[in-house]
Design a protein around this motif. Structure first.
Motif, mmCIF file in Angstrom:
data_model
loop_
_atom_site.group_PDB
_atom_site.id
_atom_site.type_symbol
_atom_site.label_atom_id
_atom_site.label_comp_id
_atom_site.label_asym_id
_atom_site.label_seq_id
_atom_site.Cartn_x
_atom_site.Cartn_y
_atom_site.Cartn_z
ATOM 1 N N GLU A 1 0.836 -1.201 0.000
ATOM 2 C CA GLU A 1 0.000 0.000 0.000
ATOM 3 C C GLU A 1 0.875 1.257 0.000
ATOM 4 N N ASN A 2 0.444 2.242 -0.747
ATOM 5 C CA ASN A 2 1.142 3.516 -0.834
ATOM 6 C C ASN A 2 0.884 4.366 0.416
ATOM 7 N N GLU A 3 1.915 5.090 0.872
ATOM 8 C CA GLU A 3 1.786 5.889 2.096
ATOM 9 C C GLU A 3 0.663 6.923 1.999
ATOM 10 N N ILE A 4 0.600 7.616 0.862
ATOM 11 C CA ILE A 4 -0.424 8.655 0.699
ATOM 12 C C ILE A 4 -1.818 8.038 0.649
ATOM 13 N N LYS A 5 -1.926 6.862 0.062
ATOM 14 C CA LYS A 5 -3.220 6.179 0.017
ATOM 15 C C LYS A 5 -3.658 5.757 1.424
ATOM 16 N N ILE A 6 -2.714 5.243 2.213
ATOM 17 C CA ILE A 6 -3.040 4.865 3.599
ATOM 18 C C ILE A 6 -3.489 6.092 4.378
ATOM 19 N N LEU A 7 -2.746 7.195 4.230
ATOM 20 C CA LEU A 7 -3.115 8.428 4.929
ATOM 21 C C LEU A 7 -4.504 8.890 4.510
ATOM 22 N N ALA A 8 -4.811 8.809 3.218
ATOM 23 C CA ALA A 8 -6.129 9.221 2.737
ATOM 24 C C ALA A 8 -7.227 8.342 3.329
ATOM 25 N N THR A 9 -6.941 7.044 3.461
ATOM 26 C CA THR A 9 -7.924 6.126 4.036
ATOM 27 C C THR A 9 -8.150 6.427 5.510
ATOM 28 N N ILE A 10 -7.050 6.676 6.237
ATOM 29 C CA ILE A 10 -7.177 7.039 7.655
ATOM 30 C C ILE A 10 -7.986 8.332 7.789
ATOM 31 N N SER A 11 -7.671 9.314 6.952
ATOM 32 C CA SER A 11 -8.374 10.599 7.019
ATOM 33 C C SER A 11 -9.856 10.421 6.708
ATOM 34 N N ARG A 12 -10.157 9.616 5.699
ATOM 35 C CA ARG A 12 -11.568 9.389 5.351
ATOM 36 C C ARG A 12 -12.312 8.731 6.505
ATOM 37 N N GLN A 13 -11.673 7.760 7.153
ATOM 38 C CA GLN A 13 -12.354 7.103 8.266
ATOM 39 C C GLN A 13 -12.533 8.043 9.455
ATOM 40 N N PHE A 14 -11.549 8.895 9.699
ATOM 41 C CA PHE A 14 -11.720 9.848 10.796
ATOM 42 C C PHE A 14 -12.783 10.898 10.466
ATOM 43 N N ARG A 15 -12.979 11.196 9.193
ATOM 44 C CA ARG A 15 -14.110 12.067 8.825
ATOM 45 C C ARG A 15 -15.423 11.352 9.124
ATOM 46 N N ASN A 16 -15.469 10.041 8.817
ATOM 47 C CA ASN A 16 -16.673 9.262 9.146
ATOM 48 C C ASN A 16 -16.905 9.225 10.653
ATOM 49 N N ILE A 17 -15.828 9.050 11.415
ATOM 50 C CA ILE A 17 -15.944 9.012 12.879
ATOM 51 C C ILE A 17 -16.457 10.353 13.400
ATOM 52 N N THR A 18 -15.937 11.441 12.826
ATOM 53 C CA THR A 18 -16.395 12.774 13.244
ATOM 54 C C THR A 18 -17.881 12.946 12.941
ATOM 55 N N ALA A 19 -18.307 12.510 11.748
ATOM 56 C CA ALA A 19 -19.727 12.607 11.388
ATOM 57 C C ALA A 19 -20.577 11.748 12.321
ATOM 58 N N ALA A 20 -20.063 10.573 12.683
ATOM 59 C CA ALA A 20 -20.803 9.694 13.598
ATOM 60 C C ALA A 20 -20.902 10.313 14.984
ATOM 61 N N CYS A 21 -19.813 10.946 15.428
ATOM 62 C CA CYS A 21 -19.810 11.591 16.743
ATOM 63 C C CYS A 21 -20.869 12.686 16.801
ATOM 64 N N GLU A 22 -20.934 13.482 15.736
ATOM 65 C CA GLU A 22 -21.946 14.533 15.680
ATOM 66 C C GLU A 22 -23.339 13.924 15.518
ATOM 67 N N GLY A 23 -23.421 12.847 14.726
ATOM 68 C CA GLY A 23 -24.713 12.189 14.519
ATOM 69 C C GLY A 23 -25.286 11.618 15.801
ATOM 70 N N ARG A 24 -24.430 11.054 16.646
ATOM 71 C CA ARG A 24 -24.889 10.516 17.938
ATOM 72 C C ARG A 24 -25.486 11.614 18.797
#
Length: 337
Positions: free
Chosen positions: A242-265
């Motif tokens: 896996e490419n470093e930038i791709k991994i970082l993008a995946t981590i960032s996308r999931q943390f955006r989902n986590i942030t949306a879930a936190c607000e959604g809760r």
């Protein structure tokens, strides 16, 4: 101090027989058990029309202490029952444990309280006292020997039949992530239709043998503030090509989902609505809801800023990509972002 634990079966039996105690502590690192036991309690105690008014989910990291006491002392609206769920006790505001011990002696009639903690420090007197005073329900992760039994029982409950060899394959392909296993079984059930017996072709089609890079394992390690686990999982991802930038993008996308879930809760949304709103897989939405319970919104904002900084440094050549990615993971794990 020896803590007497109720099993999940004990709790569900008390619930079904109408012998529910007024205060419980769900303790253990298997979030799926916390959420499923809570859902059973809500549906048993409160009719659907009462749930918007008499069910309160509180994040222990955001509640005011006096406000929490007031909630405990407030009787149910329009009679009946009221359920308060205090989540993330281990990440709570200063003084929350003492407030819980003070408040449980003055709970209004008809009010039930469930407190959730992934783990407590048994060396601390206040945590010892909590486990002594509360009715503790064991929500620990399953052991390796118990996982196949759980898979077989969950599948049978859903009307799905696996062979022993197929159960072994499932544990190899999905690991011990019970939330993912549950979601995959729901997909499999839809695929089977009226059939109950799974053949090997069905399994290979819907739960393929080639595992995806364990990005959720990495996110779990980061969420648990565990660099010793996070770095090896990051190494596994990098070594898989896996490419470093791709991994970082995946981590960032999931943390955006986590942030949306936190607000959604906070707004009373459920994972299904979140999945629809964000256009993401239901499994990702449920996983994000589980992980969002480990963070506050200010913490997530700081993490997102650190990830944006890492992206900038990697793309502008200010730091070698692998090193910057490793540093970002360590800093987020240790709270030094």
């Amino acid at each position: 101090m020896k803590v007497i634990l109720l099993t999940r079966v004990d709790f569900l039996k008390q619930l079904s027989e109408g012998r529910l105690l007024q205060v419980y502590l769900f303790l253990g690192e298997e979030r799926l058990f916390h959420e499923e036991l809570l859902k059973s309690a809500v549906n048993k105690i409160l009719p659907p029309e009462d749930q918007p008014f008499n069910f309160m989910r509180i994040d222990a990291g955001e509640i005011g202490l006096s406000e929490f006491i007031q909630n405990l002392e407030t009787p149910p609206f329009w009679g009946g029952a009221r359920l308060i769920y205090l989540d993330n006790l281990e990440s709570g505001v200063s003084g929350i444990e003492e407030t819980v011990l003070k408040g449980i002696g003055n709970i209004a009639d008809g009010v039930y309280v469930i407190i959730s903690a992934l783990k407590l420090d048994g060396r601390k007197k206040i945590h010892q006292e909590l486990q002594k005073r509360l009715n503790v329900v064991d929500c620990s992760k399953l052991g390796k020997a118990d996982l196949p039994v759980w898979i077989k029982q969950r599948a049978e409950k859903m009307g799905i039949q696996f062979t022993t060899a197929q159960i072994v394959k499932i544990t190899q392909r999905l690991g011990s992530d019970l939330l993912r296993i549950r979601i995959e079984f729901e997909k499999l059930k839809t695929f089977l239709g009226e059939r109950t017996q799974v053949n090997d072709g069905d399994l290979d089609c819907l739960i393929p043998g080639a595992p995806e890079p364990d990005i959720f394992g990495l996110i779990d390690a980061v969420a648990d503030r565990n660099p010793r686990l996070g770095l090896p999982r990051l190494e596994d991802l990098l070594n898989s090509g896996e490419n470093e930038i791709k991994i970082l993008a995946t981590i960032s996308r999931q943390f955006r989902n986590i942030t949306a879930a936190c607000e959604g809760r906070r707004q009373g949304l459920n994972p299904k609505l979140l999945a629809s709103m964000l256009g993401i897989n239901p499994y990702v939405a449920e996983k994000s809801f589980v992980q969002s319970g480990r963070f506050t919104l200010p913490e997530l904002s700081e993490i997102m800023e650190r990830l944006v900084m890492a992206d900038y440094r990697m793309k502008t050549g200010q730091r070698e990509p692998r090193l910057e990615l490793e540093l970002a993971v360590v800093e987020i794990c240790t709270g030094k972002h």
